[in-house]
Design an enzyme around this catalytic site. Structure first.
Site, PDB file in Angstrom:
ATOM      1  N   LEU A  62     -85.021 -32.702   8.050  1.00 35.90           N
ATOM      2  CA  LEU A  62     -84.401 -34.076   8.741  1.00 35.90           C
ATOM      3  C   LEU A  62     -83.630 -34.713   8.343  1.00 35.90           C
ATOM      4  CD1 LEU A  62     -85.567 -36.040  10.946  1.00 35.90           C
ATOM      5  CD2 LEU A  62     -86.921 -37.087   9.243  1.00 35.90           C
ATOM      6  N   LYS A  75     -98.960 -38.885   1.086  1.00 33.67           N
ATOM      7  CA  LYS A  75     -97.959 -39.528   2.110  1.00 33.67           C
ATOM      8  C   LYS A  75     -98.732 -40.890   2.538  1.00 33.67           C
ATOM      9  CE  LYS A  75     -95.225 -37.989   3.892  1.00 33.67           C
ATOM     10  NZ  LYS A  75     -93.568 -38.108   3.734  1.00 33.67           N
ATOM     11  N   ASP A  81     -98.614 -36.349  10.317  1.00 24.97           N
ATOM     12  CA  ASP A  81     -99.843 -36.472  11.117  1.00 24.97           C
ATOM     13  C   ASP A  81    -101.372 -36.014  10.021  1.00 24.97           C
ATOM     14  OD1 ASP A  81     -98.505 -33.975  10.485  1.00 24.97           O
ATOM     15  OD2 ASP A  81     -99.540 -32.854  12.139  1.00 24.97           O
ATOM     16  N   GLY A 124     -82.750 -31.789   3.470  1.00 17.18           N
ATOM     17  CA  GLY A 124     -83.792 -31.193   4.046  1.00 17.18           C
ATOM     18  C   GLY A 124     -83.477 -31.242   5.365  1.00 17.18           C
ATOM     19  N   ALA A 146     -89.096 -35.889   0.729  1.00 16.61           N
ATOM     20  CA  ALA A 146     -90.640 -35.732   0.602  1.00 16.61           C
ATOM     21  C   ALA A 146     -91.032 -34.367  -0.078  1.00 16.61           C
ATOM     22  CB  ALA A 146     -91.206 -35.665   2.070  1.00 16.61           C
ATOM     23  N   TYR A 187    -101.726 -33.796  -0.681  1.00 16.42           N
ATOM     24  CA  TYR A 187    -100.405 -34.079   0.139  1.00 16.42           C
ATOM     25  C   TYR A 187    -100.558 -35.335   0.801  1.00 16.42           C
ATOM     26  CZ  TYR A 187     -97.170 -33.847   3.989  1.00 16.42           C
ATOM     27  OH  TYR A 187     -96.245 -34.190   4.711  1.00 16.42           O
TER      28      TYR A 187
HETATM   29  N1  LIG Z   1     -91.886 -30.214   7.450  1.00 10.48           N
HETATM   30  C1  LIG Z   1     -92.981 -30.638   8.084  1.00 10.48           C
HETATM   31  O1  LIG Z   1     -93.608 -29.713   8.591  1.00 10.48           O
HETATM   32  C2  LIG Z   1     -93.544 -32.147   8.196  1.00 10.48           C
HETATM   33  C3  LIG Z   1     -94.519 -32.599   8.894  1.00 10.48           C
HETATM   34  C4  LIG Z   1     -95.043 -33.630   8.799  1.00 10.48           C
HETATM   35  C5  LIG Z   1     -94.026 -34.462   8.483  1.00 10.48           C
HETATM   36  N2  LIG Z   1     -93.099 -34.195   7.594  1.00 10.48           N
HETATM   37  C6  LIG Z   1     -92.406 -35.391   7.102  1.00 10.48           C
HETATM   38  O2  LIG Z   1     -91.069 -35.437   7.759  1.00 10.48           O
HETATM   39  C7  LIG Z   1     -90.123 -35.842   6.618  1.00 10.48           C
HETATM   40  C8  LIG Z   1     -89.036 -34.750   6.512  1.00 10.48           C
HETATM   41  O3  LIG Z   1     -89.521 -33.481   6.163  1.00 10.48           O
HETATM   42  P1  LIG Z   1     -88.431 -32.389   6.247  1.00 10.48           P
HETATM   43  O4  LIG Z   1     -89.206 -31.113   7.142  1.00 10.48           O
HETATM   44  O5  LIG Z   1     -87.085 -32.445   6.577  1.00 10.48           O
HETATM   45  O6  LIG Z   1     -88.614 -31.706   4.663  1.00 10.48           O
HETATM   46  P2  LIG Z   1     -87.805 -30.759   3.983  1.00 10.48           P
HETATM   47  O7  LIG Z   1     -87.084 -29.734   4.508  1.00 10.48           O
HETATM   48  O8  LIG Z   1     -88.877 -30.279   2.754  1.00 10.48           O
HETATM   49  O9  LIG Z   1     -86.918 -31.791   2.992  1.00 10.48           O
HETATM   50  C9  LIG Z   1     -87.471 -32.634   2.129  1.00 10.48           C
HETATM   51  C10 LIG Z   1     -86.229 -32.928   1.053  1.00 10.48           C
HETATM   52  O10 LIG Z   1     -86.672 -33.979   0.245  1.00 10.48           O
HETATM   53  C11 LIG Z   1     -85.991 -33.592  -1.017  1.00 10.48           C
HETATM   54  N3  LIG Z   1     -86.758 -34.213  -2.093  1.00 10.48           N
HETATM   55  C12 LIG Z   1     -88.182 -33.918  -2.555  1.00 10.48           C
HETATM   56  N4  LIG Z   1     -88.667 -34.752  -3.568  1.00 10.48           N
HETATM   57  C13 LIG Z   1     -87.536 -35.321  -3.832  1.00 10.48           C
HETATM   58  C14 LIG Z   1     -87.408 -36.437  -4.789  1.00 10.48           C
HETATM   59  N5  LIG Z   1     -88.240 -36.925  -5.549  1.00 10.48           N
HETATM   60  N6  LIG Z   1     -86.036 -37.207  -4.725  1.00 10.48           N
HETATM   61  C15 LIG Z   1     -85.092 -36.746  -3.708  1.00 10.48           C
HETATM   62  N7  LIG Z   1     -85.299 -35.938  -2.899  1.00 10.48           N
HETATM   63  C16 LIG Z   1     -86.551 -35.080  -2.946  1.00 10.48           C
HETATM   64  C17 LIG Z   1     -86.340 -31.921  -1.208  1.00 10.48           C
HETATM   65  O11 LIG Z   1     -85.302 -31.400  -2.069  1.00 10.48           O
HETATM   66  P3  LIG Z   1     -86.065 -29.999  -2.740  1.00 10.48           P
HETATM   67  O12 LIG Z   1     -86.080 -29.034  -1.860  1.00 10.48           O
HETATM   68  O13 LIG Z   1     -84.909 -29.717  -3.905  1.00 10.48           O
HETATM   69  O14 LIG Z   1     -87.373 -30.380  -3.326  1.00 10.48           O
HETATM   70  C18 LIG Z   1     -85.664 -31.751   0.166  1.00 10.48           C
HETATM   71  O15 LIG Z   1     -84.654 -31.516   0.337  1.00 10.48           O
HETATM   72  C19 LIG Z   1     -90.972 -36.019   5.512  1.00 10.48           C
HETATM   73  O16 LIG Z   1     -91.053 -37.402   5.118  1.00 10.48           O
HETATM   74  C20 LIG Z   1     -92.335 -35.117   5.633  1.00 10.48           C
HETATM   75  O17 LIG Z   1     -93.181 -35.368   4.867  1.00 10.48           O
HETATM   76  C21 LIG Z   1     -92.788 -32.991   7.629  1.00 10.48           C
END
Ligand SMILES: NC(=O)c1ccc[n+]([C@@H]2O[C@H](COP(=O)([O-])OP(=O)(O)OC[C@H]3O[C@@H](n4cnc5c(N)ncnc54)[C@H](OP(=O)(O)O)[C@@H]3O)[C@@H](O)[C@H]2O)c1
Length: 290
Positions: free
Chosen positions: A13, A130, A103, A11, A61, A126
């Site tokens: 991050l 979280k 957030d 992902g 996530a 969602y």
């Molecule tokens: N993105 C945002 O805008 C945002 C905002 C606030 C907080 N956050 C938090 O920041 C953190 C990083 O987010 P990010 O933007 O890096 O997210 P991201 O790019 O969507 O990456 C999340 C990764 O988690 C994987 N995943 C989902 N369910 C899984 C599971 N059960 N087992 C193993 N892997 C799994 C996804 O794989 P698949 O793609 O194959 O599902 C994806 O590779 C998360 O905790 C997120 O909730 C993100």
């Protein structure tokens, strides 16, 4: 050599955390979803006890805020039960868990950037999933680190399933369509490589509990879109809209910017300006396009 594990490693991050922690001299194991699904208790237990890390980063996530309203089980499986699996495995193996949250645990009515001690009030499936993940971390671990962030954009979003807001804006601009973006929702868009740096610094300094690490500027999505087009040298037709005109399946907090003061009080330097992050993003994304 000290050892670290990264779950959700492909992902936005996860990619950056892997790089940063390895550069700090940790032997690092990365797992994407195909290798370890964090919702699978046995897979998590086996992976953590086989490697016996001192640090575990949960970057996995389920982030599809609107879709979660029609499939709340999927959101809960990754964001709540998956986090529970990791927390239990960390307790079993004496590892420190670094978990990421959002957030969106807040309802957006405070009218100022949120601090860690503010009351939570998630507004949708969602957000509930979280917040439940946070509670599982706190239930099982005394010294875990929970980093809440906002509007993440990182170069891995170029080719991830979900992408990010910057990629969405660039796609719309390249399609030549007029673009409407809400001006009445404000967040703290956060550049994934900066978030990774700050989170690893906090973890290595022994921080525990909840820390807010947002992008450092409170901006509306409309103003962020303007900054994106400026940084990309694009001039699409961009007009503001609002929550009433642009309905989504999930309710979202209107003002969910995060206050980073606790992170700074812990001795971590402030986030660089958002425009600087966007300029870095524009060149970094090119490598992911190749
Ligand atoms: N993105 C945002 O805008 C945002 C905002 C606030 C907080 N956050 C938090 O920041 C953190 C990083 O987010 P990010 O933007 O890096 O997210 P991201 O790019 O969507 O990456 C999340 C990764 O988690 C994987 N995943 C989902 N369910 C899984 C599971 N059960 N087992 C193993 N892997 C799994 C996804 O794989 P698949 O793609 O194959 O599902 C994806 O590779 C998360 O905790 C997120 O909730 C993100």
């Amino acid at each position: 050599m000290k050892k670290a594990m990264v779950f959700g490693a492909s992902g936005q991050l996860g990619v950056e955390i892997g790089k940063v922690i390895e550069a700090r001299g940790y032997e690092t194991m990365r797992f994407d979803r195909k290798q370890v699904d964090i919702a699978d208790t046995r897979q998590v237990e086996e992976a953590v006890s086989a490697f016996d890390p001192s640090l575990v980063f949960n970057c996995a996530a389920y982030n599809q805020v609107d879709l979660a309203e029609s499939e709340p089980q999927a959101a809960l499986a990754s964001n709540a039960l998956g986090v529970r699996n990791l927390a239990l495995a960390c307790r079993q193996n004496d590892a420190t868990l670094v978990h990421f949250s959002t957030d969106y645990v807040f309802d957006g009515t405070a009218g100022r950037p949120y601090v860690e001690t503010d009351a939570t009030h998630p507004l949708g499936a969602y957000a509930v999933s979280k917040r439940t993940g946070e509670l599982f971390v706190k239930a099982y671990l005394d010294r875990a680190l929970i980093v809440r962030t906002s509007g993440v954009f990182g170069p891995a979003g170029v080719r991830s399933n979900r992408g990010n807001f910057v990629e969405l804006m660039l796609r719309l601009a390249n399609s030549g369509q007029p673009i409407r973006v809400v001006e009445d929702h404000v967040a703290s868009p956060t550049y994934a490589p900066f978030l990774a740096e700050k989170s690893v610094e906090l973890a290595l300094a022994g921080a525990s509990g909840i820390f807010h690490v947002g992008g450092g500027s409170a901006v509306s999505w409309f103003d962020f879109a303007r900054m994106i087009f400026d940084a990309a040298g694009l001039t699409p037709v961009l007009t503001p809209t609002n929550e009433r005109e642009y309905r989504t399946p999930a309710r979202r907090p209107k003002f969910s910017a995060l206050e980073n003061a606790r992170m700074q009080a812990f001795g971590i330097a402030p986030m660089p300006p958002l425009r600087e992050a966007l300029d870095l993003y524009m060149s970094a994304r090119l490598q992911f396009l190749m």
